[in-house]
Design a protein around this motif. Structure first.
Motif, PDB file in Angstrom:
ATOM      1  N   ASP A  67       0.976  -1.053   0.010  1.00 26.88           N
ATOM      2  CA  ASP A  67       0.046   0.150  -0.044  1.00 26.88           C
ATOM      3  C   ASP A  67       0.803   1.112   0.193  1.00 26.88           C
ATOM      4  O   ASP A  67       1.872   1.326   0.764  1.00 26.88           O
ATOM      5  CB  ASP A  67      -0.965  -0.093   1.345  1.00 26.88           C
ATOM      6  N   PHE A  68       0.494   2.120  -0.936  1.00 25.21           N
ATOM      7  CA  PHE A  68       1.150   3.607  -0.987  1.00 25.21           C
ATOM      8  C   PHE A  68       0.847   4.226   0.342  1.00 25.21           C
ATOM      9  O   PHE A  68      -0.466   4.274   0.749  1.00 25.21           O
ATOM     10  CB  PHE A  68       0.737   4.329  -1.996  1.00 25.21           C
ATOM     11  N   GLU A  69       1.824   4.916   1.155  1.00 30.53           N
ATOM     12  CA  GLU A  69       1.500   5.553   2.483  1.00 30.53           C
ATOM     13  C   GLU A  69       1.715   6.973   2.338  1.00 30.53           C
ATOM     14  O   GLU A  69       1.306   7.491   3.246  1.00 30.53           O
ATOM     15  CB  GLU A  69       2.703   4.961   3.293  1.00 30.53           C
ATOM     16  N   GLY A  70       1.476   7.420   1.171  1.00 27.81           N
ATOM     17  CA  GLY A  70       1.387   8.803   0.918  1.00 27.81           C
ATOM     18  C   GLY A  70       0.254   9.379   1.062  1.00 27.81           C
ATOM     19  O   GLY A  70      -0.712   8.760   1.175  1.00 27.81           O
ATOM     20  N   ASN A  71      -0.073  10.701   1.001  1.00 32.08           N
ATOM     21  CA  ASN A  71      -1.293  11.348   0.986  1.00 32.08           C
ATOM     22  C   ASN A  71      -2.316  11.402  -0.071  1.00 32.08           C
ATOM     23  O   ASN A  71      -3.390  11.881  -0.252  1.00 32.08           O
ATOM     24  CB  ASN A  71      -1.518  12.493   2.075  1.00 32.08           C
ATOM     25  N   GLY A  72      -1.704  11.115  -1.522  1.00 37.41           N
ATOM     26  CA  GLY A  72      -1.961  11.005  -2.635  1.00 37.41           C
ATOM     27  C   GLY A  72      -2.028  12.364  -3.266  1.00 37.41           C
ATOM     28  O   GLY A  72      -2.610  12.454  -4.494  1.00 37.41           O
ATOM     29  N   ASN A  73      -1.632  13.553  -2.699  1.00 35.07           N
ATOM     30  CA  ASN A  73      -1.603  14.854  -3.370  1.00 35.07           C
ATOM     31  C   ASN A  73      -0.083  15.171  -3.680  1.00 35.07           C
ATOM     32  O   ASN A  73       0.049  16.349  -3.954  1.00 35.07           O
ATOM     33  CB  ASN A  73      -2.337  15.826  -2.686  1.00 35.07           C
ATOM     34  N   GLY A  74       0.859  14.282  -3.549  1.00 32.25           N
ATOM     35  CA  GLY A  74       2.179  14.633  -3.759  1.00 32.25           C
ATOM     36  C   GLY A  74       2.928  15.545  -2.562  1.00 32.25           C
ATOM     37  O   GLY A  74       4.275  15.651  -2.584  1.00 32.25           O
ATOM     38  N   GLU A  75       2.153  15.564  -1.503  1.00 33.11           N
ATOM     39  CA  GLU A  75       2.783  16.296  -0.503  1.00 33.11           C
ATOM     40  C   GLU A  75       3.219  15.197   0.809  1.00 33.11           C
ATOM     41  O   GLU A  75       2.554  13.981   0.738  1.00 33.11           O
ATOM     42  CB  GLU A  75       1.731  17.165   0.391  1.00 33.11           C
ATOM     43  N   LEU A  76       4.241  15.397   1.440  1.00 31.95           N
ATOM     44  CA  LEU A  76       4.411  14.451   2.621  1.00 31.95           C
ATOM     45  C   LEU A  76       3.342  14.659   3.834  1.00 31.95           C
ATOM     46  O   LEU A  76       2.870  15.684   4.271  1.00 31.95           O
ATOM     47  CB  LEU A  76       5.816  14.991   3.200  1.00 31.95           C
ATOM     48  N   CYS A  77       3.360  13.413   4.249  1.00 30.75           N
ATOM     49  CA  CYS A  77       2.103  13.300   5.405  1.00 30.75           C
ATOM     50  C   CYS A  77       2.898  13.963   6.738  1.00 30.75           C
ATOM     51  O   CYS A  77       4.155  14.124   6.492  1.00 30.75           O
ATOM     52  CB  CYS A  77       1.845  11.846   5.567  1.00 30.75           C
ATOM     53  N   GLU A  78       2.169  14.304   7.663  1.00 28.13           N
ATOM     54  CA  GLU A  78       2.814  14.527   8.855  1.00 28.13           C
ATOM     55  C   GLU A  78       4.087  13.896   9.485  1.00 28.13           C
ATOM     56  O   GLU A  78       5.070  14.376   9.747  1.00 28.13           O
ATOM     57  CB  GLU A  78       1.679  14.669   9.932  1.00 28.13           C
ATOM     58  N   ASP A  79       4.020  12.704   9.447  1.00 22.96           N
ATOM     59  CA  ASP A  79       5.096  11.796   9.881  1.00 22.96           C
ATOM     60  C   ASP A  79       6.351  11.811   9.058  1.00 22.96           C
ATOM     61  O   ASP A  79       7.283  12.102   9.724  1.00 22.96           O
ATOM     62  CB  ASP A  79       4.960  10.395  10.195  1.00 22.96           C
ATOM     63  N   ASP A  80       6.122  11.987   7.895  1.00 26.47           N
ATOM     64  CA  ASP A  80       7.440  11.946   6.909  1.00 26.47           C
ATOM     65  C   ASP A  80       7.845  13.399   7.026  1.00 26.47           C
ATOM     66  O   ASP A  80       9.021  13.692   7.013  1.00 26.47           O
ATOM     67  CB  ASP A  80       6.762  12.096   5.410  1.00 26.47           C
TER      68      ASP A  80
END
Length: 95
Positions: A67-80
């Motif tokens: 599973d892709f762990e990104g948020n889908g909009n090309g931005e990093l999630c909070e943990d990243d």
């Protein structure tokens, strides 16, 4: 028998039959839940999604990506963002 062992045994039976029964194989590709219920009496819950696919003969391997762990909009999630910016979740120490 443990649930995992039962599932593994069932999957083994399904794959063995699909290797020798073209009609069954086609049904698995078309509507796996229905054919598994009809042939084995096992009802797969509606919320569980399953798909059987055939490996292209020109391929040596077929790999399912995690599973892709990104948020889908090309931005990093909070943990990243925390990891990139040196955040440590309040543990102290930083870089």
């Amino acid at each position: 028998m443990e649930p995992n062992a039962s599932r593994e045994r069932l999957m083994g039976e399904i794959l063995e039959r699909a290797a020798h029964d073209q009609i069954f194989r086609g049904q698995l590709l078309e509507d796996p839940k229905e054919v598994i219920y009809e042939e084995f009496g096992v009802a797969i819950p509606d919320a569980f999604r399953i798909r059987f696919i055939e490996r292209d003969p020109e391929l040596n391997a077929l790999v399912v990506l995690p599973d892709f762990e990104g948020n889908g909009n090309g931005e990093l999630c909070e943990d990243d963002l925390d990891n990139v910016c040196g955040g440590n979740g309040g543990q102290g120490g930083g870089w």
